[in-house]
Design an enzyme around this catalytic site. Structure first.
Site, short mmCIF file in Angstrom:
data_model
loop_
_atom_site.label_atom_id
_atom_site.label_comp_id
_atom_site.label_asym_id
_atom_site.label_seq_id
_atom_site.Cartn_x
_atom_site.Cartn_y
_atom_site.Cartn_z
CE LYS A 100 -4.59 -8.48 76.09
NZ LYS A 100 -5.56 -7.79 77.00
CE1 TYR B 74 -15.72 6.06 106.69
CE2 TYR B 74 -14.82 4.55 104.78
CZ TYR B 74 -14.48 5.61 105.33
OH TYR B 74 -14.44 6.08 105.22
#
Length: 358
Positions: free
Chosen positions: A35, A267
């Protein structure tokens, strides 16, 4: 672009290790959980390796995943109920005798057409999905009335990774359920369904009680994260077992620059260099599903190169000048950094990242 290497020999070694530990006399009792894109490893890639091992049962999330591997396994169970929302795909599955629909609620038994192959989930104490134990008789009445084909009866023992008696209590409850199911099958002239309840760690912990008749033993084990090389609580198992992570994540260089001690990167200039070094950017970031490295976190590539926070959407800055780096070949350090489990890091990796089986 970044890519994931799938190490086939590690997968085969894990299969051998788990077979010997769980079901040495019948390795085909080991089913594989595929899954969520095989826990981020690539559905078709892992299905290919599983088929080479002779695995005959797999468990997928939805109808789309089932149809992707429809020709590869004799037994394919769809764990979650989106099938009825896709009439054309549902019709394909109904026409395929190897696809089973897992049902976790009594009222849903009324929604499936006659001859649908179903596996009925029973709640044994996890209290998440599954019908109540005392609703078994009503469930069988609906199965017979609606002419459904009962393929399996299963539960999920949710305490395989935990200390305490709940793990053994759930096993005892499921044993009682099996006995009741066999009585109901006899009453309604139904063939015996297959039983399964145990995942990776639970399967490794289960006592192989030979006094239990064959008809009441589990017919398969749903092995998920262990096939991919991880166990969350190895100390609970109290048995020696060595699994190998099968996936490594790689990224390619975008650009490099020589920076001086004290210069800042990224950043906000969060990362301040402690020495003169080459810093390169590599083509993977949180936009690719890799968790976002933040200020204060310290992680290194497989080669030992420091990854500089903060991560960007599409790139990482790393104290390296290599053309390629291995971001990780074992995700446990990333899981520890983000205070989570390996599953969460792995399943977030985007399915669009190419996979290479080596």
């Amino acid at each position: 672009m970044p890519y994931i290497q799938i190490h086939s020999q590690n997968f085969f070694d894990n299969f051998h290790t788990l077979s010997q530990a769980i079901s040495p006399n019948n390795p085909q009792k080991l089913g594989i959980v595929l899954k969520d894109n095989a826990y981020g490893h690539g559905l078709k890639e892992i299905a290919t390796l599983a088929k080479k091992c002779g695995i005959i049962s797999c468990f997928v999330k939805n109808i789309q995943e089932a149809l992707e591997v429809i020709d590869w396994f004799p037994h394919i169970s769809i764990l979650y109920p989106n099938a009825l929302e896709n009439p054309s795909l549902f019709k394909q599955c109904l026409e395929s005798p190897n696809i089973y629909f897992c049902i976790s609620a009594l009222e849903k038994l009324r929604d499936y057409p006659p001859l649908s192959r179903i596996e009925l989930k029973i709640n044994t104490g996890m209290n998440r999905n599954g019908i109540a134990y005392n609703s078994l008789k009503e469930a069988f009445e609906l199965i017979v009335k609606n002419k459904l084909q009962l393929v399996g009866i299963f539960t999920h023992n949710g305490f395989g990774d935990n200390f305490g008696c709940e793990f053994y209590t759930q096993n005892a409850v499921f044993l009682a359920i099996k006995k009741e199911v066999l009585k109901l099958c006899e009453k309604y002239s139904l063939p015996k369904p297959r039983f399964h309840s145990l995942c990776s760690s639970a399967g490794l912990r289960a006592n192989k009680d030979l006094s239990i008749p064959q008809s009441l033993q589990d017919d398969c084990y749903r092995i998920g994260i262990a096939f991919y090389g991880y166990l969350c609580q190895e100390e609970i198992l109290n048995i020696p077992i060595h699994l190998k992570p099968i996936a490594s994540l790689w990224a390619k260089k975008i650009s490099s620059r020589m920076l001086k001690k004290g210069e800042r990167v990224g950043y906000g200039g969060i990362s301040v260099l402690s020495r003169d070094c080459v810093v390169s950017t590599y083509d993977i970031g949180y936009g690719d599903g890799l968790f976002r490295l933040r200020e204060g976190m310290e992680l290194y590539t497989k080669e030992g190169f420091k990854i500089l926070p903060p991560a960007s959407m599409d790139c990482l800055s790393v104290e390296s000048e290599k053309e390629e780096i291995c971001v990780f070949d074992n995700v446990e350090k990333w899981a520890e950094a983000f205070n989570t489990i390996p599953y969460e890091i792995l399943v977030h990796l985007h399915s669009s990242i190419p996979k290479k089986i080596i």
